[in-house]
Write an enzyme that holds these catalytic residues in place. Sequence first.
Site, PDB file in Angstrom:
ATOM      1  N   HIS A 298     -16.109  17.798  56.261  1.00 50.61           N
ATOM      2  CA  HIS A 298     -15.112  17.759  55.184  1.00 50.61           C
ATOM      3  C   HIS A 298     -14.393  16.407  55.098  1.00 50.61           C
ATOM      4  O   HIS A 298     -13.527  16.236  54.243  1.00 50.61           O
ATOM      5  CB  HIS A 298     -14.082  18.877  55.389  1.00 50.61           C
ATOM      6  CG  HIS A 298     -14.718  20.232  55.391  1.00 50.61           C
ATOM      7  ND1 HIS A 298     -14.909  20.979  54.251  1.00 50.61           N
ATOM      8  CD2 HIS A 298     -15.267  20.956  56.398  1.00 50.61           C
ATOM      9  CE1 HIS A 298     -15.513  22.114  54.556  1.00 50.61           C
ATOM     10  NE2 HIS A 298     -15.747  22.123  55.861  1.00 50.61           N
TER      11      HIS A 298
ATOM     12  N   LYS B 230     -20.975  18.930  50.521  1.00 55.98           N
ATOM     13  CA  LYS B 230     -19.545  19.030  50.196  1.00 55.98           C
ATOM     14  C   LYS B 230     -19.148  17.780  49.391  1.00 55.98           C
ATOM     15  O   LYS B 230     -19.441  17.731  48.198  1.00 55.98           O
ATOM     16  CB  LYS B 230     -18.745  19.232  51.474  1.00 55.98           C
ATOM     17  CG  LYS B 230     -19.256  20.479  52.238  1.00 55.98           C
ATOM     18  CD  LYS B 230     -18.475  20.772  53.477  1.00 55.98           C
ATOM     19  CE  LYS B 230     -19.169  21.732  54.420  1.00 55.98           C
ATOM     20  NZ  LYS B 230     -19.644  22.974  53.868  1.00 55.98           N
TER      21      LYS B 230
ATOM     22  N   SER C  22     -12.155  23.026  58.910  1.00 56.65           N
ATOM     23  CA  SER C  22     -12.595  23.525  57.605  1.00 56.65           C
ATOM     24  C   SER C  22     -11.685  24.582  57.018  1.00 56.65           C
ATOM     25  O   SER C  22     -11.594  24.706  55.798  1.00 56.65           O
ATOM     26  CB  SER C  22     -14.022  24.061  57.717  1.00 56.65           C
ATOM     27  OG  SER C  22     -14.111  25.043  58.730  1.00 56.65           O
TER      28      SER C  22
HETATM   29  C1  LIG Z   1     -17.257  21.957  59.528  1.00 59.22           C
HETATM   30  C2  LIG Z   1     -18.555  22.448  58.982  1.00 59.22           C
HETATM   31  N1  LIG Z   1     -19.696  22.138  59.627  1.00 59.22           N
HETATM   32  C3  LIG Z   1     -20.890  22.564  59.201  1.00 59.22           C
HETATM   33  C4  LIG Z   1     -21.006  23.321  58.061  1.00 59.22           C
HETATM   34  C5  LIG Z   1     -22.367  23.785  57.657  1.00 59.22           C
HETATM   35  O1  LIG Z   1     -22.909  22.905  56.732  1.00 59.22           O
HETATM   36  P1  LIG Z   1     -24.038  23.426  55.737  1.00 59.22           P
HETATM   37  O2  LIG Z   1     -23.333  24.199  54.673  1.00 59.22           O
HETATM   38  O3  LIG Z   1     -24.692  22.186  55.224  1.00 59.22           O
HETATM   39  O4  LIG Z   1     -24.957  24.277  56.545  1.00 59.22           O
HETATM   40  C6  LIG Z   1     -19.849  23.670  57.346  1.00 59.22           C
HETATM   41  C7  LIG Z   1     -19.855  24.476  56.114  1.00 59.22           C
HETATM   42  O5  LIG Z   1     -20.745  24.870  55.493  1.00 59.22           O
HETATM   43  C8  LIG Z   1     -18.598  23.218  57.811  1.00 59.22           C
HETATM   44  O6  LIG Z   1     -17.464  23.551  57.175  1.00 59.22           O
END
Ligand SMILES: Cc1ncc(COP(=O)(O)O)c(C=O)c1O
Length: 389
Positions: free
Chosen positions: A204, A236, A176
Site C-alpha cells: 500500500h 493497488k 493494510s
Molecule cells: C499488505 C498486503 N500484502 C499482500 C497483499 C496481496 O496482494 P495480491 O492482492 O496481489 O495478492 C495484500 C492485499 O491484497 C496486502 O494488503
Amino acid sequence: MSFDLASRLAERRAASLYRQRPLLQAPQGPQVQVDGQMLVNFCSNDYLGLANHPEVIRAMQQGAEKWGVGGGASHLVVGHSTPHHELEEALAAFTGRPRALLFSTGYMANLAAVTALVGQGDSVLQDRLNHASLLDAGLLSGARFSRYLHNDGDSLGKRLDKSQGDCLVVTDGVFSMDGDVADLPTLCTEARKRKAWVMVDDAHGFGTLGANGGGIVEHFGLGLDAVQVLVGTLGKGFGTAGAFVAGSDELIETLIQFARPYIYTTSQPPAVACATLKSLELLRSEGWRREHLARLVARFRAGADEIGLSLMDSFTPIQPILIGDSARALKLSALLRERGLLVGAIRPPTVPAGSARLRVTLSAAHSDAQLEQLLHALADCWPQVRGDG
Ligand SMILES: Cc1ncc(COP(=O)(O)O)c(C=O)c1O
C-alpha cells in the site's frame, strides 16, 4: 473445523461476520455501479486512479496484439517473455535495487520470499498486524514463528534475543487495515544489531508514499543494507495486477532456484506487464496524483474530527473509522450505501476482535465534491449508529 457446513455458515451469520461479494458492474473508478446501484466508491485500493486509465488500457491492448493473451508456461520453462523482463528491469531501477522478480500476485510473492529464505532451525518474526499472506508464509516456512507487538521495536528486540538460526523480520510497510506506517528505522536498527534480515511488504506504500511514489523505503531513505527484501504489489497503486520482490542479485537468483510459488506456476499474461510498464511511468511522473491525495487525506481527517469520528494514526489514503462492534460497523456501511456511498465494513478475523471498522480509502481520482458528499453523509449517519451503543 467440521463438514457440518450449514452450522458453520449459520454461526458466522449470527455473529454479523458473514461476507458477501458486491457485484461490480463497471470498471474501477470513483463512481461505480454495484448490484444495480450507482455509488461513490470509497473502498478500492486503486489509490492513484490508474486501473482504468486510457493510456494503461492502450498499453495492455497493444501488448495483447503483440504478445497474445496467455503466459503459456512457467518462467523457467518458456513463459518468461520480453515484457516480463523489461518490467523487472524497470522495477529494479525504480526501487534502486540491483534486481526485481515478477510474480502473479502479492500473496504468492510473500509465500515465495519467506519460504525460500527461512525454514526449520531459523526464525521469522512478524508484526502482529501483518497481512494474512505474510502470516501464512511464516507458518508454511517451518521456521520458529513469533509475532511482536504492533510496530514496537522493544518487543521485536526481545524476540530477536531469543531467536535461533537465521532470522527474518517481516513487516507491512503501510498496514493494510489501519493505514499507519511501519517504524522502519527503529525495526531495521533492532534487526541490524542481531544480524537479522528485514523484509517489507509495501503493497500500500508504492505509489502513495515517497516523492516519486517509491513507497516506504523512499519515504525513510532506506537502502538494501537496511531492507534486504522489498515486496511491492501491482494491483493497488499501480492499478494493474501482480507483484514483485526487489533485492540483491543473490536474493533474486535464490528465489528463482528455490521459491516454489515462483517455480510452479504460469507467468502472468505478458500484456499485463506491458500495462504495468505504462502505469509505472505514470506513477513516477505524475506527482500531482500524490499531491491531490494528500489534500484529500487532510480534508477527510479534519472533517471526520469535527463529526467526532475515531480515526486511526494514519497519513496514508487508508483512513479507517474505528467502530468496535461488527453489527454497528455493518449498519453504518448500510446507511452510507442508502446515501449512494460504498465503504466496506471490515470485521474479524480480518481485524482483531472488537475492532470492526469502516475502511475508507481515498483515491487521486476522487473529486473534492465526492469527499464532501462522504463527510456530509457521515455527519448524518454517525449519530444513528453511535446512538445504538
Ligand atoms: C499488505 C498486503 N500484502 C499482500 C497483499 C496481496 O496482494 P495480491 O492482492 O496481489 O495478492 C495484500 C492485499 O491484497 C496486502 O494488503
